[in-house]
Design a protein around this motif. Sequence first.
Motif, PDB file in Angstrom:
ATOM      1  N   UNK A   3      10.195   7.859   5.832  1.00 36.47           N
ATOM      2  CA  UNK A   3       9.836   8.729   4.713  1.00 36.47           C
ATOM      3  C   UNK A   3       9.890   7.904   3.428  1.00 36.47           C
ATOM      4  N   UNK A   4       8.865   8.029   2.578  1.00 40.49           N
ATOM      5  CA  UNK A   4       8.865   7.340   1.290  1.00 40.49           C
ATOM      6  C   UNK A   4       9.985   7.929   0.454  1.00 40.49           C
ATOM      7  N   UNK A   5      10.963   7.097   0.135  1.00 44.07           N
ATOM      8  CA  UNK A   5      12.147   7.546  -0.596  1.00 44.07           C
ATOM      9  C   UNK A   5      12.055   7.247  -2.085  1.00 44.07           C
ATOM     10  N   UNK A   6      11.470   6.094  -2.417  1.00 44.00           N
ATOM     11  CA  UNK A   6      11.439   5.677  -3.810  1.00 44.00           C
ATOM     12  C   UNK A   6      10.280   4.716  -4.022  1.00 44.00           C
ATOM     13  N   UNK A   7       9.655   4.802  -5.188  1.00 44.51           N
ATOM     14  CA  UNK A   7       8.557   3.909  -5.571  1.00 44.51           C
ATOM     15  C   UNK A   7       8.901   3.355  -6.946  1.00 44.51           C
ATOM     16  N   UNK A   8       9.057   2.038  -7.026  1.00 48.14           N
ATOM     17  CA  UNK A   8       9.413   1.383  -8.292  1.00 48.14           C
ATOM     18  C   UNK A   8       8.284   0.464  -8.731  1.00 48.14           C
ATOM     19  N   UNK A   9       7.803   0.644  -9.944  1.00 44.77           N
ATOM     20  CA  UNK A   9       6.780  -0.243 -10.492  1.00 44.77           C
ATOM     21  C   UNK A   9       7.495  -1.442 -11.125  1.00 44.77           C
ATOM     22  N   UNK A  10       7.393  -2.585 -10.465  1.00 38.32           N
ATOM     23  CA  UNK A  10       8.088  -3.793 -10.925  1.00 38.32           C
ATOM     24  C   UNK A  10       7.330  -4.500 -12.040  1.00 38.32           C
ATOM     25  N   UNK A  11       6.016  -4.518 -11.940  1.00 36.11           N
ATOM     26  CA  UNK A  11       5.143  -5.062 -12.985  1.00 36.11           C
ATOM     27  C   UNK A  11       3.919  -4.148 -13.045  1.00 36.11           C
ATOM     28  N   UNK A  12       2.966  -4.531 -13.863  1.00 35.10           N
ATOM     29  CA  UNK A  12       1.723  -3.759 -13.982  1.00 35.10           C
ATOM     30  C   UNK A  12       0.990  -3.677 -12.640  1.00 35.10           C
ATOM     31  N   UNK A  13       1.102  -4.719 -11.824  1.00 36.18           N
ATOM     32  CA  UNK A  13       0.334  -4.791 -10.575  1.00 36.18           C
ATOM     33  C   UNK A  13       1.173  -4.832  -9.297  1.00 36.18           C
ATOM     34  N   UNK A  61      12.020  -1.840   2.975  1.00 37.54           N
ATOM     35  CA  UNK A  61      11.394  -2.067   1.676  1.00 37.54           C
ATOM     36  C   UNK A  61      10.172  -2.955   1.857  1.00 37.54           C
ATOM     37  N   UNK A  62       9.056  -2.543   1.231  1.00 36.14           N
ATOM     38  CA  UNK A  62       7.894  -3.416   1.137  1.00 36.14           C
ATOM     39  C   UNK A  62       7.552  -3.569  -0.332  1.00 36.14           C
ATOM     40  N   UNK A  63       6.895  -4.665  -0.638  1.00 31.46           N
ATOM     41  CA  UNK A  63       6.451  -4.919  -2.004  1.00 31.46           C
ATOM     42  C   UNK A  63       4.942  -5.107  -1.949  1.00 31.46           C
ATOM     43  N   UNK A  77      -1.211   5.781  -6.140  1.00 29.96           N
ATOM     44  CA  UNK A  77      -1.265   7.179  -5.713  1.00 29.96           C
ATOM     45  C   UNK A  77      -0.249   7.597  -4.655  1.00 29.96           C
ATOM     46  N   UNK A  78       0.459   6.639  -4.048  1.00 25.35           N
ATOM     47  CA  UNK A  78       1.439   7.020  -3.027  1.00 25.35           C
ATOM     48  C   UNK A  78       2.478   7.957  -3.630  1.00 25.35           C
ATOM     49  N   UNK A  79       2.824   8.973  -2.853  1.00 26.50           N
ATOM     50  CA  UNK A  79       3.770   9.973  -3.321  1.00 26.50           C
ATOM     51  C   UNK A  79       5.080   9.900  -2.538  1.00 26.50           C
ATOM     52  N   UNK A  80       6.146  10.271  -3.202  1.00 24.05           N
ATOM     53  CA  UNK A  80       7.465  10.340  -2.580  1.00 24.05           C
ATOM     54  C   UNK A  80       7.451  11.404  -1.473  1.00 24.05           C
ATOM     55  N   UNK A  81       8.282  11.193  -0.458  1.00 24.63           N
ATOM     56  CA  UNK A  81       8.463  12.093   0.683  1.00 24.63           C
ATOM     57  C   UNK A  81       7.311  12.109   1.680  1.00 24.63           C
ATOM     58  N   UNK A  82       6.345  11.214   1.524  1.00 24.49           N
ATOM     59  CA  UNK A  82       5.238  11.081   2.484  1.00 24.49           C
ATOM     60  C   UNK A  82       5.771  10.369   3.730  1.00 24.49           C
ATOM     61  N   UNK A  83       5.275  10.763   4.895  1.00 22.36           N
ATOM     62  CA  UNK A  83       5.656  10.118   6.150  1.00 22.36           C
ATOM     63  C   UNK A  83       4.852   8.822   6.312  1.00 22.36           C
ATOM     64  N   UNK A  84       5.562   7.769   6.703  1.00 23.13           N
ATOM     65  CA  UNK A  84       4.946   6.469   6.978  1.00 23.13           C
ATOM     66  C   UNK A  84       5.156   6.134   8.443  1.00 23.13           C
ATOM     67  N   UNK A  85       4.100   5.688   9.088  1.00 22.73           N
ATOM     68  CA  UNK A  85       4.207   5.251  10.485  1.00 22.73           C
ATOM     69  C   UNK A  85       4.284   3.733  10.494  1.00 22.73           C
ATOM     70  N   UNK A  86       5.293   3.220  11.176  1.00 17.56           N
ATOM     71  CA  UNK A  86       5.568   1.788  11.219  1.00 17.56           C
ATOM     72  C   UNK A  86       5.232   1.255  12.606  1.00 17.56           C
ATOM     73  N   UNK A  87       4.561   0.113  12.646  1.00 18.64           N
ATOM     74  CA  UNK A  87       4.304  -0.592  13.896  1.00 18.64           C
ATOM     75  C   UNK A  87       4.849  -2.005  13.738  1.00 18.64           C
ATOM     76  N   UNK A  88       5.627  -2.437  14.699  1.00 19.67           N
ATOM     77  CA  UNK A  88       6.199  -3.772  14.624  1.00 19.67           C
ATOM     78  C   UNK A  88       7.675  -3.717  14.910  1.00 19.67           C
TER      79      UNK A  88
END
Length: 170
Positions: A3-13, A61-63, A77-88
């Motif tokens: 689940x997307x827990x937090x989104x932090x904008x580290x720089x403009x991009x 965590x991904x960057x 546009x990614x929103x908090x609490x969205x489900x993410x499917x992980x492979x690997x």
Amino acid sequence: EYIVDNINHLTKNIVEINLKPKNYKLQFNPGQFIFISFNQKKLSESHPFSIASGPSKNLLRIIVKKSGDYTKILADELQKNIVAKIEGPYGVFSYKCAQNTKQVWIAGGVGITPFISFIESIRENKNQNIDITLFYSVKNEKKIIYLNYFKEIGAILSYFSIIPFYSDKN
């Protein structure tokens, strides 16, 4: 699933996305990567990202750098609490594979991501049988991420140092 827990904008991009496990935690080695898709319109396509968290953390965590259509939508546009499917996880890039305990690491831009995972792992395991110098190259000081984090780690761990390199100044 995560689940997307937090989104932090580290720089403009560049954004940091922290995910919490929905049921169980993914087992991975520092330096590995995953394929990830999100249960959100325009983000359901699976894309690879290096893992930037330590293996013992209860988060993944991904960057992400805005460098194409998908990553721009993801960062904006990614929103908090969205489900993410992980492979690997996939890959074998690791400081643990090196025979020499004196290591020089070189990273550029968002390519710093697996090295963040390396440092998290070393810090978690209190691995003192290693001597690391990290050269981190970016265009300018506005583009660098995690510099304060690496400096704090260097102050705690005598066997780690970081040397930032700004290509605009040379």
